[in-house]
Write a protein that holds these residues in place. Structure first.
Motif, PDB file in Angstrom:
ATOM      1  N   SER A   5     -30.655 -21.443 -40.301  1.00 51.69           N
ATOM      2  CA  SER A   5     -29.224 -21.134 -40.367  1.00 51.69           C
ATOM      3  C   SER A   5     -28.892 -19.714 -39.918  1.00 51.69           C
ATOM      4  N   ILE A   6     -29.848 -18.812 -40.061  1.00 53.70           N
ATOM      5  CA  ILE A   6     -29.557 -17.404 -39.766  1.00 53.70           C
ATOM      6  C   ILE A   6     -30.347 -16.846 -38.593  1.00 53.70           C
ATOM      7  N   VAL A   7     -31.241 -17.644 -38.015  1.00 51.61           N
ATOM      8  CA  VAL A   7     -32.109 -17.126 -36.954  1.00 51.61           C
ATOM      9  C   VAL A   7     -31.300 -16.581 -35.784  1.00 51.61           C
ATOM     10  N   ASP A   8     -30.301 -17.336 -35.345  1.00 48.82           N
ATOM     11  CA  ASP A   8     -29.508 -16.908 -34.192  1.00 48.82           C
ATOM     12  C   ASP A   8     -28.812 -15.584 -34.473  1.00 48.82           C
ATOM     13  N   LEU A   9     -28.202 -15.475 -35.652  1.00 46.62           N
ATOM     14  CA  LEU A   9     -27.495 -14.241 -36.037  1.00 46.62           C
ATOM     15  C   LEU A   9     -28.444 -13.047 -36.082  1.00 46.62           C
ATOM     16  N   VAL A  10     -29.597 -13.239 -36.731  1.00 47.10           N
ATOM     17  CA  VAL A  10     -30.544 -12.128 -36.884  1.00 47.10           C
ATOM     18  C   VAL A  10     -31.101 -11.691 -35.536  1.00 47.10           C
TER      19      VAL A  10
ATOM     20  N   SER B 222     -37.003   0.005 -32.408  1.00 44.80           N
ATOM     21  CA  SER B 222     -38.342   0.336 -32.904  1.00 44.80           C
ATOM     22  C   SER B 222     -39.190  -0.882 -33.220  1.00 44.80           C
ATOM     23  N   LEU B 223     -38.653  -2.085 -33.005  1.00 42.84           N
ATOM     24  CA  LEU B 223     -39.358  -3.305 -33.375  1.00 42.84           C
ATOM     25  C   LEU B 223     -40.634  -3.482 -32.552  1.00 42.84           C
ATOM     26  N   GLN B 224     -41.728  -3.835 -33.247  1.00 38.38           N
ATOM     27  CA  GLN B 224     -43.013  -4.041 -32.584  1.00 38.38           C
ATOM     28  C   GLN B 224     -43.558  -5.447 -32.794  1.00 38.38           C
ATOM     29  N   SER B 225     -43.058  -6.135 -33.816  1.00 39.38           N
ATOM     30  CA  SER B 225     -43.621  -7.433 -34.170  1.00 39.38           C
ATOM     31  C   SER B 225     -42.517  -8.382 -34.611  1.00 39.38           C
ATOM     32  N   LEU B 226     -42.571  -9.634 -34.131  1.00 36.23           N
ATOM     33  CA  LEU B 226     -41.609 -10.660 -34.519  1.00 36.23           C
ATOM     34  C   LEU B 226     -42.347 -11.960 -34.806  1.00 36.23           C
ATOM     35  N   GLN B 227     -42.009 -12.562 -35.957  1.00 39.62           N
ATOM     36  CA  GLN B 227     -42.526 -13.885 -36.304  1.00 39.62           C
ATOM     37  C   GLN B 227     -41.341 -14.802 -36.590  1.00 39.62           C
ATOM     38  N   VAL B 228     -41.317 -15.969 -35.957  1.00 34.23           N
ATOM     39  CA  VAL B 228     -40.312 -16.992 -36.233  1.00 34.23           C
ATOM     40  C   VAL B 228     -41.047 -18.316 -36.432  1.00 34.23           C
TER      41      VAL B 228
ATOM     42  N   SER C  37     -40.241  -2.335 -27.599  1.00 32.89           N
ATOM     43  CA  SER C  37     -41.504  -2.596 -26.925  1.00 32.89           C
ATOM     44  C   SER C  37     -42.441  -3.303 -27.903  1.00 32.89           C
ATOM     45  N   PHE C  38     -42.822  -4.533 -27.585  1.00 30.05           N
ATOM     46  CA  PHE C  38     -43.529  -5.380 -28.543  1.00 30.05           C
ATOM     47  C   PHE C  38     -45.049  -5.325 -28.400  1.00 30.05           C
ATOM     48  N   LYS C  39     -45.700  -5.414 -29.574  1.00 35.51           N
ATOM     49  CA  LYS C  39     -47.155  -5.526 -29.620  1.00 35.51           C
ATOM     50  C   LYS C  39     -47.603  -6.881 -30.158  1.00 35.51           C
ATOM     51  N   LYS C  40     -46.706  -7.564 -30.918  1.00 32.42           N
ATOM     52  CA  LYS C  40     -47.105  -8.818 -31.558  1.00 32.42           C
ATOM     53  C   LYS C  40     -45.954  -9.816 -31.535  1.00 32.42           C
ATOM     54  N   LEU C  41     -46.258 -11.080 -31.178  1.00 35.84           N
ATOM     55  CA  LEU C  41     -45.280 -12.158 -31.184  1.00 35.84           C
ATOM     56  C   LEU C  41     -45.941 -13.401 -31.769  1.00 35.84           C
ATOM     57  N   ASP C  42     -45.306 -13.984 -32.796  1.00 36.07           N
ATOM     58  CA  ASP C  42     -45.881 -15.111 -33.540  1.00 36.07           C
ATOM     59  C   ASP C  42     -44.803 -16.187 -33.663  1.00 36.07           C
TER      60      ASP C  42
END
Length: 461
Positions: free
Chosen positions: A233-238, A248-254, A273-278
């Motif tokens: 419900s909130i993924v798109d908004l976030v 400053s984001l380096q890592s995202l998990q969805v 600039s990302f270092k980790k994607l999950d």
């Protein structure tokens, strides 16, 4: 031993023992039992009802015999168990108390007695109140699970939110589970968590108070890691706000609930600039997303890429997304691994820096595909193949021959791998420190070699 070793030396020895050995130590002598209790720093207890005066007093007495306890996990009990901890554990640093919700009064009492607490995980019932939070001066990590009916029409929570005076918190990690649309008291957290570097939102239908959440992302821009789980419900908004406000984001998990358009917009427009994607998005991850990763310079230095149950992607998308900088690659239950012959070989040729590989639960992956990849990845240190039922002993032998630096291997629930493959792994793995495998597959020679080389065997059954 009782007469020749001092207390301090015995306590240090006991601290280094694995749990099964620790239980046996308490039977040696009264002195050993006393020293074992005094050297214990971590406990995990499941405390069933009834929670009467007698049982709570017994828990307090038990905990008082552990003067150096710094970490405790309690299941069940709510306030009674929390107050027992408060009375008996003044040196506590980490508290996990899932299950029954606790009251603000119990948390106030805890803050006065356990002044060194740096990590708390508890459940709260609605209406929500956070007046107690500023009392924990050392708190760095907070995990909250919200229970009870939605507070959408609850005037008590709205009034409590208005009365809460701002007080900057020192939190660096914030995990929230079960946010509903009426949880307006969350505005207190969003206004005062200026130093949060890691944010987890689990099973959330809302962010509680959108204006204060938006301000949290825009003004207190310290976020380095965001995790969104079962929060469709909130993924798109976030994701929209993260793309617009976070640098400053380096890592995202969805995991388990996404939005195709929102994710593609984020990948194309993020300024971080990302270092980790999950990603675990069986029906929401497509080739377009993976190709977009390769086209955005902010993902060129991606070191960790984890994909699980990616049903809609093809080899074209994977080969585009996997860059030469990747050091950890996870492809769990991704049927493209089994569907497209030669894909793993092509990926392996790009991954000269690969250190960790997880191909678990690809049940139809055959020896040739795995071996064609690992021969190009000689620097591998950890490999997880759990549930890959079509692999045989020959694949393990070839992997050990090609990867001299292997330290940890998981071949549990691999029906085609037997004693011969496990024996080759344990005997010939020069750097091996850990193997996850069924104990029934250990030959006498493998057991002897594991004991001699101090290889930890983890039986997963």
């Amino acid at each position: 031993m009782d007469t020749h070793l001092c207390d301090e030396l015995l306590e240090e020895i006991f601290r280094r023992l694995f749990p099964p050995s620790s239980a046996a130590v308490s039977l040696v002598s009264k002195r050993c039992r006393r020293l074992l209790l005094s050297s214990t720093t971590s406990l995990s207890l499941n405390f069933p009802p009834p929670y009467n005066t007698t049982t709570i007093k017994s828990l307090s007495t038990f905990l008082s015999h552990h003067p150096y306890l710094s970490s405790i996990s309690l299941t069940g009990g709510g306030d009674p168990l929390l107050l027992a901890v408060t009375d008996s554990c003044p040196n506590l640093r980490h508290l996990s108390h899932p299950g029954d919700p606790v009251s603000p009064f119990a948390l106030y009492t805890l803050s006065a007695s356990c002044v060194h607490l740096s990590s708390i995980s508890v459940s709260l019932s609605r209406p929500l109140s956070f007046h107690w939070l500023p009392c924990f001066n050392s708190l760095k990590r907070l995990s909250l699970f919200f229970t009870g009916p939605s507070a959408e029409d609850n005037n008590l929570e709205i009034e409590d939110n208005r009365d809460a005076s701002d007080s900057e918190l020192n939190l660096e990690s914030l995990s929230l589970r079960g946010i509903s649309a009426g949880d307006s008291a969350l505005s207190f957290l969003w206004r005062n968590c200026r130093n949060v570097k890691k944010l987890q939102l689990k099973s959330c239908d809302s962010v509680g108070d959108y204006p204060s959440f938006s301000k949290f992302l825009k003004l207190w821009n310290n976020l380095e890691e965001v995790e969104l789980r079962t929060s469709r419900s909130i993924v798109d908004l976030v994701l929209l706000k993260l793309a617009a406000e976070c640098f400053s984001l380096q890592s995202l998990q969805v995991h388990d609930g996404g939005n195709k358009e929102g994710l593609l917009h984020f990948i194309n427009h993020t300024k971080s600039s990302f270092k980790k994607l999950d990603l675990r998005l069986p029906l929401d991850l497509e080739n377009a997303h993976l190709i977009a990763l390769s086209q955005n310079p902010n993902f060129q230095n991606l070191k960790i890429l984890r994909l699980e149950s990616c049903c809609l992607v093809t080899g074209e998308g994977l080969k585009a997304a996997v860059g030469e900088a990747v050091e950890e690659l996870t492809l769990i239950n991704c049927d493209v691994v089994e569907r497209e012959a030669g894909l793993l070989a092509a990926l392996g040729q790009k991954l000269g820096n690969l250190r960790e590989l997880d191909l678990s639960h690809n049940e139809m992956m055959v020896d040739k595909d795995l071996v064609s990849m690992v021969v190009s990845c000689g620097g591998l240190e950890e490999v997880r193949l759990r549930g890959c039922g079509s692999l045989s002993d020959a694949a393990v032998v070839a992997m050990v021959r090609s990867c001299r630096n292997l330290e940890s291997v998981d071949v549990s629930r691999c029906g085609g791998i037997g004693g011969e493959g496990v024996e080759a792994l344990v005997v010939k793995g020069a750097a091996l420190r850990r193997v996850a495998v069924e104990e029934t597959k250990l030959t006498p020679l493998a057991k002897t070699a594991a004991a001699r080389k101090c290889v930890e065997i983890v039986d997963t059954l």
